[in-house]
Scaffold this motif. Sequence first.
Motif, PDB file in Angstrom:
ATOM      1  N   ASP A  94     124.681  19.837  37.206  1.00  0.00           N
ATOM      2  CA  ASP A  94     124.206  18.953  38.267  1.00  0.00           C
ATOM      3  C   ASP A  94     123.920  17.557  37.717  1.00  0.00           C
ATOM      4  O   ASP A  94     123.170  17.390  36.761  1.00  0.00           O
ATOM      5  N   ARG A 132     122.102  15.239  38.822  1.00  0.00           N
ATOM      6  CA  ARG A 132     120.691  14.844  38.865  1.00  0.00           C
ATOM      7  C   ARG A 132     119.965  15.367  37.634  1.00  0.00           C
ATOM      8  O   ARG A 132     119.122  14.677  37.041  1.00  0.00           O
ATOM      9  N   LEU A 133     120.316  16.584  37.246  1.00  0.00           N
ATOM     10  CA  LEU A 133     119.729  17.141  36.020  1.00  0.00           C
ATOM     11  C   LEU A 133     120.091  16.264  34.828  1.00  0.00           C
ATOM     12  O   LEU A 133     119.239  15.903  34.012  1.00  0.00           O
ATOM     13  N   TRP A 188     117.260  18.172  41.906  1.00  0.00           N
ATOM     14  CA  TRP A 188     118.007  19.286  41.307  1.00  0.00           C
ATOM     15  C   TRP A 188     117.355  20.614  41.644  1.00  0.00           C
ATOM     16  O   TRP A 188     118.027  21.553  42.087  1.00  0.00           O
ATOM     17  N   ILE A 189     116.051  20.678  41.467  1.00  0.00           N
ATOM     18  CA  ILE A 189     115.327  21.922  41.749  1.00  0.00           C
ATOM     19  C   ILE A 189     115.491  22.309  43.212  1.00  0.00           C
ATOM     20  O   ILE A 189     115.792  23.452  43.547  1.00  0.00           O
ATOM     21  N   MET A 240     116.765  30.522  42.349  1.00  0.00           N
ATOM     22  CA  MET A 240     115.648  30.413  41.411  1.00  0.00           C
ATOM     23  C   MET A 240     116.070  30.856  40.006  1.00  0.00           C
ATOM     24  O   MET A 240     115.624  30.315  39.009  1.00  0.00           O
ATOM     25  N   GLU A 241     116.971  31.835  39.980  1.00  0.00           N
ATOM     26  CA  GLU A 241     117.423  32.346  38.684  1.00  0.00           C
ATOM     27  C   GLU A 241     118.125  31.284  37.852  1.00  0.00           C
ATOM     28  O   GLU A 241     117.971  31.232  36.635  1.00  0.00           O
ATOM     29  N   SER A 242     118.908  30.435  38.522  1.00  0.00           N
ATOM     30  CA  SER A 242     119.635  29.409  37.764  1.00  0.00           C
ATOM     31  C   SER A 242     118.672  28.384  37.178  1.00  0.00           C
ATOM     32  O   SER A 242     118.855  27.921  36.050  1.00  0.00           O
ATOM     33  N   ILE A 243     117.637  28.043  37.943  1.00  0.00           N
ATOM     34  CA  ILE A 243     116.634  27.111  37.406  1.00  0.00           C
ATOM     35  C   ILE A 243     115.963  27.730  36.190  1.00  0.00           C
ATOM     36  O   ILE A 243     115.755  27.070  35.171  1.00  0.00           O
ATOM     37  N   SER A 250     117.791  21.562  45.410  1.00  0.00           N
ATOM     38  CA  SER A 250     119.121  22.047  45.808  1.00  0.00           C
ATOM     39  C   SER A 250     119.449  23.377  45.138  1.00  0.00           C
ATOM     40  O   SER A 250     120.086  24.241  45.728  1.00  0.00           O
ATOM     41  N   SER A 251     118.991  23.547  43.902  1.00  0.00           N
ATOM     42  CA  SER A 251     119.244  24.817  43.222  1.00  0.00           C
ATOM     43  C   SER A 251     118.535  25.953  43.927  1.00  0.00           C
ATOM     44  O   SER A 251     119.083  27.048  44.101  1.00  0.00           O
ATOM     45  N   VAL A 252     117.311  25.697  44.325  1.00  0.00           N
ATOM     46  CA  VAL A 252     116.568  26.716  45.065  1.00  0.00           C
ATOM     47  C   VAL A 252     117.273  27.033  46.367  1.00  0.00           C
ATOM     48  O   VAL A 252     117.381  28.193  46.763  1.00  0.00           O
ATOM     49  N   ASP A 257     120.210  29.227  45.480  1.00  0.00           N
ATOM     50  CA  ASP A 257     119.804  30.561  45.035  1.00  0.00           C
ATOM     51  C   ASP A 257     119.177  31.364  46.162  1.00  0.00           C
ATOM     52  O   ASP A 257     119.238  32.575  46.192  1.00  0.00           O
TER      53      ASP A 257
END
Lengths: 122, 122
Positions: A76, A78-79, B82-83, A1-4, B85-87, B90
């Motif tokens: 990423d 996708r981003l 993206w969200i 969550m921190e990276s988002i 996979s990032s979640v 994390d």
Amino acid sequence: MESILSISKALGEKNRLRVFLALMDTEELCVCDVGDFLGLAPATVSRHMSILHQAGLIESEKRGRWVYYRMGTAVDPRLLGWIRSSVGNDGFPAQDREKIREIVRLHRESCLCDSGGRKTTV
Amino acid sequence: MESILSISKALGEKNRLRVFLALMDTEELCVCDVGDFLGLAPATVSRHMSILHQAGLIESEKRGRWVYYRMGTAVDPRLLGWIRSSVGNDGFPAQDREKIREIVRLHRESCLCDSGGRKTTV
DNA sequence: CTATCATTTCGTTAAATGCAGAAATAACAA
DNA sequence: TTGTTATTTCTGCATTTAACGAAATGATAG
């Protein structure tokens, strides 16, 4: 969550987003290039670049007295895809694109970076 | 560029990101649900939901006295990917997931929403 | 209609953030 | 060495923003 969070914070500021979009369109930019581009003081630009860097969005390389920033290789896809298409829809400031190209052109000219990387003067 | 900005601003705040992640995991939530979830005053929650809504990230539906929010149907799948996979990397706060499920359970119980949509009391 | 509940809007305060200038750091040139 | 240039860090100021409580709005129950 921190990276988002850190990435969203980084891109959630107009000047930083403009720089990031510029770096999606340009090989590399140094702090003074970005300063010309945004019309901000070097100290301010440095801080912005630091925030983008800490979010993992851009990478930095020091060459001589200059620090060059470029797109992060681990961003990423996708981003990036989302950003690219959103910018396409919104209409990316065409002025920005022109401005960056001009700045890079002048930078290269005055630096003679293309030949041997040796600097003359500003 | 504006849409990237508003979306990034919306997700660049911890509480709003938590709500958005919760809505990726839950059908719908009303303002008071989110208030219980975040431990914030209704007025504050309403403002957060408004920001997420204006960014196009969530949709709202008024049913009776309640306003239910859910994931936006037009949110770019690359952004969601993206969200997600990032979640995953994390580690999404497991407590949050449990908390939301409990809140939704209690909400449904007290409301009897499942049967006919009729309300008893709080 | 009146009362009550969920939500939103408004006004204010406290914290976070962008900004510039000054000083500190780093790298080269003479 | 000393001087110059590019960048970073520090300090203070201005703007933005998250937070709450109070008041306003919308909707249902009696």
